[in-house]
Scaffold this active site. Structure first.
Site, mmCIF file in Angstrom:
data_model
loop_
_atom_site.group_PDB
_atom_site.id
_atom_site.type_symbol
_atom_site.label_atom_id
_atom_site.label_comp_id
_atom_site.label_asym_id
_atom_site.label_seq_id
_atom_site.Cartn_x
_atom_site.Cartn_y
_atom_site.Cartn_z
ATOM 1 N N VAL A 164 44.774 32.564 39.296
ATOM 2 C CA VAL A 164 44.297 32.516 37.905
ATOM 3 C C VAL A 164 45.029 31.441 37.088
ATOM 4 O O VAL A 164 44.547 31.044 36.022
ATOM 5 C CB VAL A 164 44.411 33.887 37.194
ATOM 6 C CG1 VAL A 164 43.462 34.907 37.804
ATOM 7 C CG2 VAL A 164 45.846 34.395 37.153
ATOM 8 N N ASN A 167 43.775 41.289 34.558
ATOM 9 C CA ASN A 167 44.791 42.205 35.088
ATOM 10 C C ASN A 167 45.853 41.492 35.924
ATOM 11 O O ASN A 167 46.979 41.990 36.034
ATOM 12 C CB ASN A 167 44.079 43.275 35.927
ATOM 13 C CG ASN A 167 45.048 44.071 36.758
ATOM 14 O OD1 ASN A 167 45.714 44.980 36.260
ATOM 15 N ND2 ASN A 167 45.178 43.733 38.040
ATOM 16 N N LYS A 203 54.071 39.310 28.137
ATOM 17 C CA LYS A 203 53.243 40.470 27.769
ATOM 18 C C LYS A 203 53.140 40.623 26.251
ATOM 19 O O LYS A 203 52.126 41.102 25.741
ATOM 20 C CB LYS A 203 53.793 41.736 28.432
ATOM 21 C CG LYS A 203 53.690 41.721 29.962
ATOM 22 C CD LYS A 203 52.242 41.673 30.439
ATOM 23 C CE LYS A 203 52.101 41.706 31.945
ATOM 24 N NZ LYS A 203 50.695 41.691 32.400
ATOM 25 N N TYR A 229 59.084 38.321 31.668
ATOM 26 C CA TYR A 229 57.897 39.180 31.794
ATOM 27 C C TYR A 229 57.489 39.733 30.421
ATOM 28 O O TYR A 229 56.330 39.647 30.018
ATOM 29 C CB TYR A 229 58.217 40.324 32.759
ATOM 30 C CG TYR A 229 57.103 41.317 32.977
ATOM 31 C CD1 TYR A 229 56.006 40.999 33.769
ATOM 32 C CD2 TYR A 229 57.152 42.581 32.394
ATOM 33 C CE1 TYR A 229 54.991 41.921 33.977
ATOM 34 C CE2 TYR A 229 56.137 43.508 32.598
ATOM 35 C CZ TYR A 229 55.059 43.174 33.397
ATOM 36 O OH TYR A 229 54.053 44.089 33.600
ATOM 37 N N SER A 277 42.964 43.230 44.260
ATOM 38 C CA SER A 277 43.010 43.627 45.680
ATOM 39 C C SER A 277 43.772 44.927 45.869
ATOM 40 O O SER A 277 43.638 45.603 46.883
ATOM 41 C CB SER A 277 43.676 42.528 46.505
ATOM 42 O OG SER A 277 45.009 42.326 46.068
ATOM 43 N N ARG A 278 44.637 45.276 44.884
ATOM 44 C CA ARG A 278 45.472 46.475 45.026
ATOM 45 C C ARG A 278 45.883 46.953 43.630
ATOM 46 O O ARG A 278 45.593 46.308 42.618
ATOM 47 C CB ARG A 278 46.710 46.161 45.864
ATOM 48 C CG ARG A 278 47.634 45.188 45.156
ATOM 49 C CD ARG A 278 48.834 44.784 45.994
ATOM 50 N NE ARG A 278 49.833 44.157 45.135
ATOM 51 C CZ ARG A 278 50.796 43.353 45.565
ATOM 52 N NH1 ARG A 278 50.876 43.060 46.834
ATOM 53 N NH2 ARG A 278 51.670 42.846 44.720
HETATM 54 P P1 NAD Z 1 50.471 44.596 41.858
HETATM 55 O O1 NAD Z 1 51.619 43.678 42.127
HETATM 56 O O2 NAD Z 1 50.369 45.851 42.626
HETATM 57 O O3 NAD Z 1 49.085 43.799 42.029
HETATM 58 C C1 NAD Z 1 48.945 42.533 41.473
HETATM 59 C C2 NAD Z 1 47.589 41.947 41.798
HETATM 60 O O4 NAD Z 1 47.492 40.686 41.121
HETATM 61 C C3 NAD Z 1 47.379 41.669 43.280
HETATM 62 O O5 NAD Z 1 46.005 41.873 43.581
HETATM 63 C C4 NAD Z 1 47.695 40.180 43.396
HETATM 64 O O6 NAD Z 1 47.019 39.519 44.474
HETATM 65 C C5 NAD Z 1 47.172 39.683 42.067
HETATM 66 N N1 NAD Z 1 47.759 38.419 41.623
HETATM 67 C C6 NAD Z 1 49.072 38.122 41.447
HETATM 68 N N2 NAD Z 1 49.187 36.857 41.043
HETATM 69 C C7 NAD Z 1 47.943 36.351 40.958
HETATM 70 C C8 NAD Z 1 47.407 35.086 40.608
HETATM 71 N N3 NAD Z 1 48.188 34.063 40.246
HETATM 72 N N4 NAD Z 1 46.062 34.920 40.642
HETATM 73 C C9 NAD Z 1 45.249 35.928 41.014
HETATM 74 N N5 NAD Z 1 45.684 37.149 41.351
HETATM 75 C C10 NAD Z 1 47.023 37.343 41.328
HETATM 76 O O7 NAD Z 1 50.520 44.860 40.284
HETATM 77 P P2 NAD Z 1 50.054 46.131 39.393
HETATM 78 O O8 NAD Z 1 51.197 47.039 39.232
HETATM 79 O O9 NAD Z 1 48.746 46.644 39.875
HETATM 80 O O10 NAD Z 1 49.887 45.402 37.983
HETATM 81 C C11 NAD Z 1 48.656 44.907 37.508
HETATM 82 C C12 NAD Z 1 48.839 44.453 36.077
HETATM 83 O O11 NAD Z 1 49.339 45.533 35.287
HETATM 84 C C13 NAD Z 1 49.825 43.298 35.903
HETATM 85 O O12 NAD Z 1 49.387 42.424 34.899
HETATM 86 C C14 NAD Z 1 51.093 44.017 35.458
HETATM 87 O O13 NAD Z 1 51.945 43.170 34.715
HETATM 88 C C15 NAD Z 1 50.511 45.125 34.614
HETATM 89 N N6 NAD Z 1 51.416 46.260 34.454
HETATM 90 C C16 NAD Z 1 51.851 46.979 35.527
HETATM 91 C C17 NAD Z 1 52.710 48.042 35.332
HETATM 92 C C18 NAD Z 1 53.229 48.892 36.465
HETATM 93 O O14 NAD Z 1 54.120 49.727 36.220
HETATM 94 N N7 NAD Z 1 52.724 48.766 37.674
HETATM 95 C C19 NAD Z 1 53.155 48.365 34.038
HETATM 96 C C20 NAD Z 1 52.690 47.605 32.967
HETATM 97 C C21 NAD Z 1 51.817 46.564 33.196
#
Ligand code: NAD
Length: 242
Positions: free
Chosen positions: A60, A86, A155, A151, A10-11
């Site tokens: 999920v 993701n 990962k 976390y 969604s984002r």
């Molecule tokens: P975000 O918090 O902006 O978005 C998270 C998304 O996951 C949202 O759409 C939310 O609704 C969804 N979500 C959360 N829990 C859920 C669940 N139980 N079931 C279904 N959907 C769920 O996060 P982001 O920064 O876009 O991160 C996305 C992925 O990338 C994650 O796995 C995060 O760990 C990984 N990541 C992010 C970063 C960063 O710096 N932003 C760095 C490394 C890894």
């Protein structure tokens, strides 16, 4: 036309992946746990561009809800050829403060989510002798991180899952890879505060800025097409950890 499921789209990074895949011709299911209004708005924008997109709210970590989502995708778009795991949550805090429920929830969503979705889409991929799975890890899945023990543990486990499953599934033609983003400018990292993020960018990231969600989506798109690449972890971190 191939079908992609992007969890947590969604984002942030997931939304960028869903958009990039839809624009490159995939039929896409956008998934999230909350704020379906964001998912619907993204879907509407993509439909206006002629993309075929559906939205489905599901946790999920809930295997029954994941199965229901995958059956709906099969009915409305066709079987899933590309799975992008993701969806993820973070909860930075000192190890001694982590409540058992927090520890469990992080594993249930970040790792259990991968288990649930892969089990749901795998029968079709095995039948087709083809398919692609991309799991979102993190640089904290490759290195230790203070105040991120839960976390980082999830990962690291995602990388273990991906490499092992890649080895197991390679003879069937199904590829499994990981992306390990550094600090990407999304809602997830806002908890750190703007000042910390600015300092991080200037002092610790050689490219001098946070990453963009679109830059992770480009890597996912690459892995979706990289037919001879499996069992790999691609780091996208602006040189944070070299
Ligand atoms: P975000 O918090 O902006 O978005 C998270 C998304 O996951 C949202 O759409 C939310 O609704 C969804 N979500 C959360 N829990 C859920 C669940 N139980 N079931 C279904 N959907 C769920 O996060 P982001 O920064 O876009 O991160 C996305 C992925 O990338 C994650 O796995 C995060 O760990 C990984 N990541 C992010 C970063 C960063 O710096 N932003 C760095 C490394 C890894």
């Amino acid at each position: 036309m191939s079908v992609a499921l992007v969890t947590g789209s969604s984002r942030g990074i997931g939304a960028a992946c869903a958009q990039a895949l839809a624009r490159s011709g995939y039929k896409v299911c956008i998934n999230c746990i909350e704020r379906m209004d964001l998912a619907q708005a993204l879907a509407d924008r993509l439909r206006e561009e002629g993309c075929q997109v559906i939205c489905h709210q599901a946790d999920v970590a809930d295997s029954a809800a994941v199965n229901e989502m995958v059956r709906r995708i099969e009915r409305e778009l066709g079987p899933v050829d590309l799975l992008v795991n993701n969806a993820g949550i973070a909860r930075p805090e000192q190890f001694q403060d982590i409540a058992p429920e927090t520890w469990k929830r992080l594993f249930d969503v970040n790792l259990g989510g991968c288990f649930n979705t892969i089990q749901a889409v795998l029968p079709h991929m095995l039948h087709e002798h083809a398919g692609c799975i991309v799991n979102m890890s993190s640089i904290w899945g490759q290195h230790g991180a203070s105040c991120e023990v839960a976390y980082a543990s999830t990962k690291h486990a995602i990388i273990g899952l991906s490499r092992s499953l890649a080895a197991e599934l390679a003879p069937t033609g199904i590829r499994v890879n990981c992306v390990a983003p550094g600090v990407i400018d999304t809602d997830m990292v806002q908890v750190l505060g703007q000042e910390t993020l600015d300092n991080l960018a200037q002092e610790q990231i050689p490219l001098g800025r946070l990453g963009k969600a679109e830059e992770i989506a480009e890597t996912v798109l690459y892995l979706a097409r990289a037919g001879y690449t499996t069992g790999q972890v691609i780091t996208v971190d602006g040189g944070f950890i070299i």
